[in-house]
Design a protein around this motif. Structure first.
Motif, PDB file in Angstrom:
ATOM      1  N   VAL B 613      45.038  57.322 -40.846  1.00  0.00           N
ATOM      2  CA  VAL B 613      45.542  58.342 -39.918  1.00  0.00           C
ATOM      3  C   VAL B 613      44.437  59.333 -39.510  1.00  0.00           C
ATOM      4  O   VAL B 613      44.236  59.582 -38.319  1.00  0.00           O
ATOM      5  N   PRO B 614      43.661  59.902 -40.458  1.00  0.00           N
ATOM      6  CA  PRO B 614      42.597  60.805 -40.025  1.00  0.00           C
ATOM      7  C   PRO B 614      41.576  60.116 -39.117  1.00  0.00           C
ATOM      8  O   PRO B 614      41.115  60.710 -38.143  1.00  0.00           O
ATOM      9  N   LEU B 615      41.251  58.856 -39.406  1.00  0.00           N
ATOM     10  CA  LEU B 615      40.277  58.168 -38.553  1.00  0.00           C
ATOM     11  C   LEU B 615      40.832  57.958 -37.151  1.00  0.00           C
ATOM     12  O   LEU B 615      40.088  58.019 -36.167  1.00  0.00           O
ATOM     13  N   MET B 639      33.617  64.752 -36.603  1.00  0.00           N
ATOM     14  CA  MET B 639      34.182  63.732 -37.487  1.00  0.00           C
ATOM     15  C   MET B 639      34.102  64.096 -38.963  1.00  0.00           C
ATOM     16  O   MET B 639      34.801  63.487 -39.783  1.00  0.00           O
ATOM     17  N   ALA B 640      33.257  65.063 -39.321  1.00  0.00           N
ATOM     18  CA  ALA B 640      32.998  65.327 -40.744  1.00  0.00           C
ATOM     19  C   ALA B 640      34.266  65.450 -41.591  1.00  0.00           C
ATOM     20  O   ALA B 640      34.401  64.748 -42.597  1.00  0.00           O
ATOM     21  N   PRO B 641      35.246  66.298 -41.207  1.00  0.00           N
ATOM     22  CA  PRO B 641      36.441  66.395 -42.056  1.00  0.00           C
ATOM     23  C   PRO B 641      37.230  65.096 -42.116  1.00  0.00           C
ATOM     24  O   PRO B 641      37.801  64.756 -43.153  1.00  0.00           O
ATOM     25  N   TYR B 642      37.249  64.363 -40.999  1.00  0.00           N
ATOM     26  CA  TYR B 642      38.015  63.116 -40.977  1.00  0.00           C
ATOM     27  C   TYR B 642      37.367  62.072 -41.876  1.00  0.00           C
ATOM     28  O   TYR B 642      38.032  61.268 -42.504  1.00  0.00           O
ATOM     29  N   TRP B 645      38.424  62.830 -45.382  1.00  0.00           N
ATOM     30  CA  TRP B 645      39.765  62.313 -45.667  1.00  0.00           C
ATOM     31  C   TRP B 645      39.727  60.810 -45.886  1.00  0.00           C
ATOM     32  O   TRP B 645      40.437  60.274 -46.716  1.00  0.00           O
ATOM     33  N   ARG B 646      38.907  60.141 -45.105  1.00  0.00           N
ATOM     34  CA  ARG B 646      38.786  58.703 -45.245  1.00  0.00           C
ATOM     35  C   ARG B 646      38.280  58.347 -46.648  1.00  0.00           C
ATOM     36  O   ARG B 646      38.765  57.413 -47.292  1.00  0.00           O
ATOM     37  N   ALA B 647      37.288  59.128 -47.115  1.00  0.00           N
ATOM     38  CA  ALA B 647      36.753  58.860 -48.450  1.00  0.00           C
ATOM     39  C   ALA B 647      37.829  59.085 -49.512  1.00  0.00           C
ATOM     40  O   ALA B 647      37.925  58.334 -50.486  1.00  0.00           O
TER      41      ALA B 647
END
Lengths: 339, 692
Positions: B613-615, B639-642, B645-647
């Protein structure tokens, strides 16, 4: 149907159906592409160094993040002066007996497109610094560092290419950073990536207009009365074309790229030299250890109003407070320089 | 000429159907609204008619002959109220409120304008805006009228009751008392407590009861049904299947450990400075290990169980099964080493293994194909079950696409790109998806203990999948320099995929229909259900991404990464886990702890959502930012925060794989299958699965 109960007939039918579709959706179009395309007359094959550099590029999987295709859409104008055409790739053949053709078009743009990087950023000194550690020149970058393409030498020889890396990126090691053969070959490859001019005097294929009704040009010279919009535009253009060397704080990088903050050239009321440097590049401060500046304005086809916006941004940022210039004056200078 | 000024959004969307500037789109909305208004009006008309009819019938005289009928409808309460002569309260009278009449007035004033003005989008928007409150007014009116109708009916029955009472008063007292007493006696009848069960103590003489929970303590997780006891499987085949699944699980853990690490590198790019651990080298290690190691071996392992089973015969050659396993494992080991060492095929995604490595994989597939084909050739059933259609075809097709992708004769220049588009999408659609569907067509009905809803839908999905999927590869290169017609064909094919996907999803869901309770009480069916949901949403997302207008925003961004995980993980991996949890207990006779299977499921599912979802959000924002002509580095910052979240999502997924491997260990360790003295006969004598 009895047909479906005979495994030979069933699987033969599925196989043939798939094969015929494959033929028409893949093999025939691919054969057609390779048969009916030739390299552009103006294109030059890769030099030996560049060809070796391409292998370094492939081996390190750079294509995972960098595309090499300027799509036929508005937003890709940043990456080239024209959309890529089939002929641009026609000269790429099988790498060797082990490895397939590498058009390196890519499917993901985590990093910038490299179709025209040789024109957009021709400076080897910048490329080497960036490869040693991208964050030494672009603070926000998430590209991997490639220190294994460099060696440390206490006393570099005459022929050694020394890279001026800020101390904080040396992890406490001493000595000078010297580029290895692979690093230089990789940079040679990057420098070779330039769009070939289309032959003849015919019009350059335009980028696809995706809407008939375009909004009127909001950022032209006539709109200079809108000061805020112009300043924002100047800041954006600076980020795109200047910041990787001169940095966001205008301080440059010691021993690599000169500061614009408090620069005599920037603060000068007579904009002639500054315009000249943007249009033609500059080698005047190489004796102080700074790299040569590429002809950013010409290479990127910057318009007079864009150059004006960049100049005004530089003249009014980071504590600089010089007299601003207007488009008419700059246009006049550009004409006289180009003559 | 260069242009860095922000491009207007309209210019890059190319006039979407439902934009404010699209006349057909707006007209459609208007027509839909009008249809709703028409529907509401018809409903109101019908209601009014009904009320008229009611008020007429109310005037009819009470029919004396209906005493018995009335009495039989009485329950104890009514009976009591009748006896005490209690009168029900009259309903309050409802008036038409001025408020709900008002929409009518505005409806009457619907704009009447000349045709030319009507064509203006602005005018249509205005009409839509006016129609929306009108619509709500009409719906409100419908609700109120329906309420009045109910009240009418109540009042009518009250009146009827009154008449009935009056009528009763005319009868003789004995007559009434007797009738009422009879009814009361009937209502008060209660059966004897042992009338149905008898008095003998309960016992299970035939051994019909299973899964009796004797635990009195409150459990942390609801207990699920245990695996059912099944006829024994040839231990030699069982060992082969277990080994396939074990190797697959190893590659899952290996591949996703690498994936997790490169995901972290988006957040911490200086995590290491080692050449063979750098992002560009590890990315293909991750993708290829989970493709050829995890998913392929997992599918083949389940295939080795399914194909002989639905053919009702023994596997043609167990030995060839082992050769195939060794070859494919060798391919992934060698391939991963090559990639980390900087040897790759030239950068085409999922085609990074050089041909000598991929040759091992290819030979492994040929062996398995021959094995399955000959097994089916000597089947004892008349028909070829649909699972085998999918599985054998997938094996044939993966050989075709590998040959097309690795043979050099059509790979010069852009030929390579066309082949690349074909390869990476056929790999997904004709190998992973097709094979996995075959697995689902076997295990889903089996776990539900009922046949698949529609065999024909399965066949429709099979042929349409081949027809549409084969042509969609080049939608990865929309707006590139490959021929425009080829891009268009790919987009049309992508839309066509709606047919097989809908057919498949419908078939699976209708198979589950009526057995939803089994989903809650099973630990394998939730995996199937998640897989089915992702099958539909993930595939439809692929169709949505293929259009030129959406491609502009999403192509080259992290949206694509989200999509590939939604499909390869959400569909393929969930289905594989479902199959593995279903098949292993019947091979080894051991089950994994239900709570850890549950933890695996939820961590994988939540992790996947945190990952994708974040991506998707970040990818969309990045695409919009690019379209506005903003500097490229702004997109990286955005993109940094997304990526963080992906990590985090990736870590949850990775954790779930640890649990999965533990479950696998619990299902295999100590099984009689791997002790020396185990023999087929002994297994047969005891039954593979001991009953609890």
């Amino acid at each position: 149907m009895e047909f479906f109960h005979d495994h030979k007939k069933l699987f033969r039918a599925a196989f043939l159906f798939f094969l015929v579709l494959t033929l028409f959706a893949c093999i025939l179009p691919a054969l057609d592409e390779q048969k009916n395309n030739a390299t552009l007359p103006g294109s030059t094959p890769l030099s030996e160094d560049a060809a070796q550099g391409k292998l370094v590029f492939i081996a390190n999987g750079c294509v995972a993040c960098h595309t090499q295709q300027v799509r036929n859409v508005d937003m890709d104008k940043t990456w080239g002066s024209r959309p890529s055409v089939a002929a641009d790739y026609a000269g790429i053949h099988r790498t060797d007996v082990w490895r397939n053709t590498a058009t390196l078009m890519g499917t993901e743009r985590t990093g910038p497109d490299l179709t025209n990087i040789g024109a957009r950023q021709p400076a080897a000194s910048w490329q080497l610094m960036h490869l040693f550690n991208p964050r030494s020149v672009v603070k926000e970058s998430i590209m991997p560092a490639y220190p294994w393409l460099f060696t440390m030498k206490e006393t570099p020889g005459k022929e050694d290419v020394v890279v001026s890396v800020p101390d904080e990126f040396l992890d406490g090691t001493t000595g000078k950073v010297v580029a290895t053969k692979e690093a230089l070959q990789l940079v040679a490859y990057l420098q070779s990536l330039k769009q070939t001019e289309l032959p003849g005097d015919g019009p350059v294929p335009a980028f696809l207009e995706l809407s008939k009704k375009r909004a009127p040009d909001a950022g032209g010279g006539a709109a200079a009365s809108n000061g805020d919009a112009e300043a924002a535009k100047g800041a954006q253009l600076y980020t795109t074309y200047c910041q990787t060397c001169h940095q966001s704080d205008g301080q440059g990088l010691k021993g690599a790229f000169p500061p614009l903050k408090g620069s005599k050239v920037v603060l000068d009321d007579n904009p002639e030299l500054m315009v000249n440097i943007i249009i033609n590049g500059y080698t005047g401060r190489m004796s102080e250890g700074f790299g040569a500046m590429p002809a950013v304005g010409t290479l990127n086809n910057l318009k007079p109003e864009e150059i004006t916006a960049i100049m005004n941004h530089e003249k009014s940022s980071w504590g600089n407070d010089a007299k601003k210039v207007d488009v008419a004056t700059i246009e006049k200078f550009i004409k006289s320089i180009k003559k | 000429m260069r242009s860095t000024k922000p491009t207007p959004w309209r210019a890059i969307t190319g006039g979407a159907f439902f934009s404010l500037h699209s006349l057909p789109g707006l007209t459609l909305i208007l027509v839909v609204l009008l249809c709703i208004v028409l529907g509401a009006t018809l409903y109101l008309y019908a209601k009014t008619k009904e009320m008229q009819r009611l008020s007429k019938s109310r005037k009819k005289e009470f029919e004396k002959t209906r005493l018995a009928e009335y009495l039989s409808e009485f329950d104890s309460t009514k009976l009591a109220s009748l006896r005490t002569g209690l009168k029900p309260a009259l309903p309050a009278v409802l008036l038409f409120s001025a408020a709900f009449l008002s929409p009518f007035t505005s409806f009457a004033q619907a704009p009447v304008t000349s045709a030319s003005i009507l064509k203006e989008p602005g005018m249509i928007i205005l009409m839509i805006l006016i129609l929306i409150p009108v619509l709500f007014g009409i719906i409100l009116m419908g609700v109120k009228i329906s309420r009045i109708a109910t009240q009418f009916r109540t009042r009518q029955s009250t009146d009827e009751e009154e008449q009935f009472k009056n009528y009763l008063a005319t009868l003789s007292k004995e007559e009434v008392e007797e009738a009422l007493a009879r009814r009361e006696q009937a209502l008060n009848y209660r059966p004897d407590a042992h009338a149905m069960t008898g008095t003998a103590p309960a016992s299970d003489k035939r051994g019909l009861l299973h899964n009796i929970n004797t635990e009195a303590a409150l459990p942390l997780t609801p207990p699920k049904k245990r695996a059912a006891s099944r006829p024994p499987v040839d231990p030699a085949l069982a060992r082969l299947v277990v080994w396939y699944i074990g190797c697959a699980a190893f590659w899952l853990l290996f591949g996703t450990t690498v994936g997790e690490y490169i995901g972290i590198k988006f957040v911490a790019p200086d995590a290491d400075h080692v050449s063979w651990l750098s992002f560009g080298r590890l990315r293909p290690v991750h993708t290829n290990a989970v493709f050829w190691g995890w998913a392929s071996l997992g599918m083949l392992g389940l295939g080795y169980y399914i194909v002989p089973r639905v053919s009702n015969t023994a596997l043609f050659s167990i030995k060839k099964g082992w050769y195939s396993l060794v070859l494919i494992n060798a391919a992934v080991v060698l391939g991963s080493c090559c990639l980390m060492g900087g040897i790759n095929n030239g950068g085409g995604e999922y085609r990074e293994y050089i041909w000598p490595v991929m040759l091992l994989f290819g030979v492994g597939i040929v062996l398995t194909l021959e094995n399955f084909y000959r097994t089916i050739g000597r089947r004892t059933t008349h028909e070829i079950y649909i699972s085998n259609w999918y599985i054998v075809s997938a094996l044939i097709f993966v050989l075709v696409i590998t040959l097309v992708a690795y043979l050099p004769w059509w790979q010069d220049g852009l030929g390579e790109t066309i082949v690349q588009g074909y390869w990476m999408h056929q790999g997904v659609g004709m190998w992973f998806m097709l094979f996995t569907l075959g697995i689902v067509y076997y295990f889903l009905p089996q776990q539900l203990n009922k046949p698949i809803y529609s065999y024909s839908l399965g066949i429709l999905a099979f042929w349409t999948q081949i027809l549409f999927y084969t042509v969609i590869g080049t939608h990865h290169f929309v707006f590139s320099s490959i021929p425009w017609w080829l891009q268009t064909t790919a987009i049309v094919g992508s839309v066509g995929m709606i047919i097989p996907v809908t057919a498949g999803t419908t078939n699976f869901l209708l198979t589950i229909r009526g057995s939803w309770h089994s989903v809650a009480s099973s630990y394998t069916l939730p995996f199937f259900l998640a897989g089915i949901i992702f099958y539909f949403t993930g595939s439809m997302q692929g169709t949505a991404e293929a259009f030129r207008s959406t491609n502009l925003v999403w192509h080259f961004t992290d949206f694509t990464v989200a999509h590939s995980h939604l499909t390869m993980y959400g569909i393929i991996s969930f289905f594989l886990w479902a199959g593995i949890y279903a098949v292993l207990p019947r091979l080894t006779g051991k089950e994994a702890p239900q709570s850890i299977i549950g933890a695996h499921f939820w961590l994988a599912l939540i992790g996947l959502l945190f990952y994708t979802v974040p991506l998707m959000i970040g990818g969309t924002l990045k695409g919009v930012l690019w379209a506005q002509g903003r500097p490229f580095i702004d997109g990286v910052v955005l993109m940094a925060p997304y990526w963080l979240w992906r990590a985090i999502g990736g870590s949850l997924m990775w954790l779930s794989h640890l649990l999965f491997c533990y479950n696998l260990y619990r299902m295999v360790a100590g099984s009689a299958l791997f002790t020396r003295d185990s023999s087929f006969k002994k297994q047969q004598a005891h039954g593979v699965l001991s009953r609890p």
